[in-house]
Scaffold this motif. Structure first.
Motif, PDB file in Angstrom:
ATOM      1  N   VAL A 109       0.870  -1.084   0.016  1.00  0.00           N
ATOM      2  CA  VAL A 109      -0.058  -0.145   0.029  1.00  0.00           C
ATOM      3  C   VAL A 109       0.794   1.315   0.095  1.00  0.00           C
ATOM      4  O   VAL A 109       0.447   2.344  -0.265  1.00  0.00           O
ATOM      5  N   GLY A 110       2.097   1.266   0.496  1.00  0.00           N
ATOM      6  CA  GLY A 110       3.092   2.204   0.489  1.00  0.00           C
ATOM      7  C   GLY A 110       2.791   3.207   1.543  1.00  0.00           C
ATOM      8  O   GLY A 110       2.985   4.419   1.538  1.00  0.00           O
ATOM      9  N   LYS A 111       2.332   2.344   2.738  1.00  0.00           N
ATOM     10  CA  LYS A 111       2.398   3.278   4.056  1.00  0.00           C
ATOM     11  C   LYS A 111       2.957   2.293   5.133  1.00  0.00           C
ATOM     12  O   LYS A 111       3.224   1.259   4.934  1.00  0.00           O
ATOM     13  N   THR A 112       3.265   3.162   6.307  1.00  0.00           N
ATOM     14  CA  THR A 112       3.336   2.118   7.401  1.00  0.00           C
ATOM     15  C   THR A 112       2.370   1.536   7.861  1.00  0.00           C
ATOM     16  O   THR A 112       1.087   1.855   7.766  1.00  0.00           O
ATOM     17  N   LYS A 113       2.744   0.518   8.893  1.00  0.00           N
ATOM     18  CA  LYS A 113       1.733  -0.376   9.564  1.00  0.00           C
ATOM     19  C   LYS A 113       0.541   0.726  10.545  1.00  0.00           C
ATOM     20  O   LYS A 113      -0.431   0.934  10.444  1.00  0.00           O
ATOM     21  N   LYS A 114       1.820   1.684  11.012  1.00  0.00           N
ATOM     22  CA  LYS A 114       0.813   2.560  12.112  1.00  0.00           C
ATOM     23  C   LYS A 114      -0.126   3.676  11.211  1.00  0.00           C
ATOM     24  O   LYS A 114      -1.208   3.918  11.698  1.00  0.00           O
ATOM     25  N   GLN A 115       0.146   3.972   9.975  1.00  0.00           N
ATOM     26  CA  GLN A 115      -0.404   4.943   9.269  1.00  0.00           C
ATOM     27  C   GLN A 115      -1.589   4.038   8.543  1.00  0.00           C
ATOM     28  O   GLN A 115      -2.810   4.810   8.276  1.00  0.00           O
ATOM     29  N   LEU A 116      -1.669   2.863   8.667  1.00  0.00           N
ATOM     30  CA  LEU A 116      -2.979   1.944   8.227  1.00  0.00           C
ATOM     31  C   LEU A 116      -4.036   1.839   9.158  1.00  0.00           C
ATOM     32  O   LEU A 116      -5.081   1.644   8.839  1.00  0.00           O
ATOM     33  N   GLU A 117      -3.274   1.761  10.363  1.00  0.00           N
ATOM     34  CA  GLU A 117      -4.278   1.723  11.765  1.00  0.00           C
ATOM     35  C   GLU A 117      -5.606   2.447  11.376  1.00  0.00           C
ATOM     36  O   GLU A 117      -5.229   3.895  11.530  1.00  0.00           O
ATOM     37  N   GLY A 118      -6.664   1.886  11.726  1.00  0.00           N
ATOM     38  CA  GLY A 118      -7.905   3.059  12.069  1.00  0.00           C
ATOM     39  C   GLY A 118      -8.478   3.370  10.466  1.00  0.00           C
ATOM     40  O   GLY A 118      -9.486   3.808  10.296  1.00  0.00           O
ATOM     41  N   LYS A 119      -7.703   3.088   9.368  1.00  0.00           N
ATOM     42  CA  LYS A 119      -8.122   3.318   7.918  1.00  0.00           C
ATOM     43  C   LYS A 119      -9.296   2.413   7.367  1.00  0.00           C
ATOM     44  O   LYS A 119      -9.102   1.129   7.693  1.00  0.00           O
ATOM     45  N   SER A 120     -10.107   2.913   6.577  1.00  0.00           N
ATOM     46  CA  SER A 120     -10.969   1.774   5.781  1.00  0.00           C
ATOM     47  C   SER A 120     -10.482   1.346   4.741  1.00  0.00           C
ATOM     48  O   SER A 120      -9.694   2.252   3.808  1.00  0.00           O
ATOM     49  N   CYS A 121     -11.151   0.540   3.976  1.00  0.00           N
ATOM     50  CA  CYS A 121     -11.025   0.195   2.469  1.00  0.00           C
ATOM     51  C   CYS A 121     -11.268   1.443   1.542  1.00  0.00           C
ATOM     52  O   CYS A 121     -10.882   1.762   0.512  1.00  0.00           O
ATOM     53  N   PHE A 122     -12.359   2.286   1.965  1.00  0.00           N
ATOM     54  CA  PHE A 122     -12.838   3.351   1.339  1.00  0.00           C
ATOM     55  C   PHE A 122     -11.494   4.610   1.129  1.00  0.00           C
ATOM     56  O   PHE A 122     -11.345   5.113   0.231  1.00  0.00           O
ATOM     57  N   GLU A 123     -11.115   4.380   2.214  1.00  0.00           N
ATOM     58  CA  GLU A 123      -9.864   5.493   2.323  1.00  0.00           C
ATOM     59  C   GLU A 123      -8.641   5.299   1.428  1.00  0.00           C
ATOM     60  O   GLU A 123      -8.117   5.849   0.809  1.00  0.00           O
ATOM     61  N   LEU A 124      -8.255   4.012   1.414  1.00  0.00           N
ATOM     62  CA  LEU A 124      -7.178   3.345   1.237  1.00  0.00           C
ATOM     63  C   LEU A 124      -7.141   3.026  -0.207  1.00  0.00           C
ATOM     64  O   LEU A 124      -6.443   3.310  -1.156  1.00  0.00           O
ATOM     65  N   PHE A 125      -8.390   2.485  -0.667  1.00  0.00           N
ATOM     66  CA  PHE A 125      -8.617   1.967  -2.242  1.00  0.00           C
ATOM     67  C   PHE A 125     -10.067   2.790  -2.583  1.00  0.00           C
ATOM     68  O   PHE A 125     -11.223   2.111  -2.830  1.00  0.00           O
ATOM     69  N   PRO A 126     -10.191   4.197  -2.819  1.00  0.00           N
ATOM     70  CA  PRO A 126     -11.422   4.734  -3.107  1.00  0.00           C
ATOM     71  C   PRO A 126     -12.214   4.154  -4.439  1.00  0.00           C
ATOM     72  O   PRO A 126     -13.337   3.841  -4.109  1.00  0.00           O
TER      73      PRO A 126
END
Length: 182
Positions: free
Chosen positions: A42-59
């Motif tokens: 995804v190109g992010k750190t594990k910490k940056q992914l915490e709390g994110k939804s699939c809508f935010e990561l893969f619109p």
């Protein structure tokens, strides 16, 4: 407490060393935890992914991913062999994902855990083979002579258009025959 901390670090090291992408989501579609392989894709750190939804990561694909997640959460059953495309920092990637419900001690589904493998190279190879087959079929169909592909027992596996024209059978009919029938 120190022993438990050490065990947790060991488990995290094992999970982060896996080439399989792993992520754990809650019922609201938020990532609770992931491993390094998924974060790297995804190109992010594990910490940056915490709390994110699939809508935010893969619109672009979030709705489809959420639909699959909800099937697992609402049914309490795994969904396996999901083939999907991701747009990542490294370009388009194809993954094969298995999603499993995560249940609390009372059996209520509280989220899901997913395991994904990158099948991009496999998909590209399959597409190359498909393209090569199409080119070969065009080449074979442009020849005026009848050409058959048969197995060792003489069963016809494939033929060109000239064979169909010369013998008056369709390709499907010929594929049910043996060369000795001709």
């Amino acid at each position: 407490a120190e022993e438990m901390f050490k065990q947790n670090q060991e488990i995290e090291t094992i999970i982060d060393s896996s080439p399989i992408m792993i992520f754990y989501k809650d019922r609201e579609n938020r990532i609770i935890r992931t491993n390094k392989s998924f974060a790297d894709l995804v190109g992010k750190t594990k910490k940056q992914l915490e709390g994110k939804s699939c809508f935010e990561l893969f619109p672009k694909y979030g709705e489809k991913y959420w639909h699959d997640d909800m099937k697992v959460i609402s049914s309490g059953s795994a969904k396996r062999n999901i083939i999907e495309m991701l747009e990542t920092v490294r370009g388009e990637k194809w993954v094969q994902t298995d999603k499993f419900p995560v249940k609390d001690k009372n059996g209520a589904v509280i989220g899901l855990i997913a395991f994904s493998i990158d099948i991009t190279d496999r998909k590209k190879a399959a597409e190359r083979i498909r393209q090569d087959r199409l080119k070969l079929q065009v080449l074979l169909d442009s020849v005026f002579d009848a050409i058959f592909l048969e197995n060792i027992d003489g069963r016809i596996l494939d033929c060109n258009q000239a064979a169909e024209r010369m013998l008056g059978y369709s390709k499907d009919e010929l594929k049910r025959m043996n060369t000795s029938d001709l």
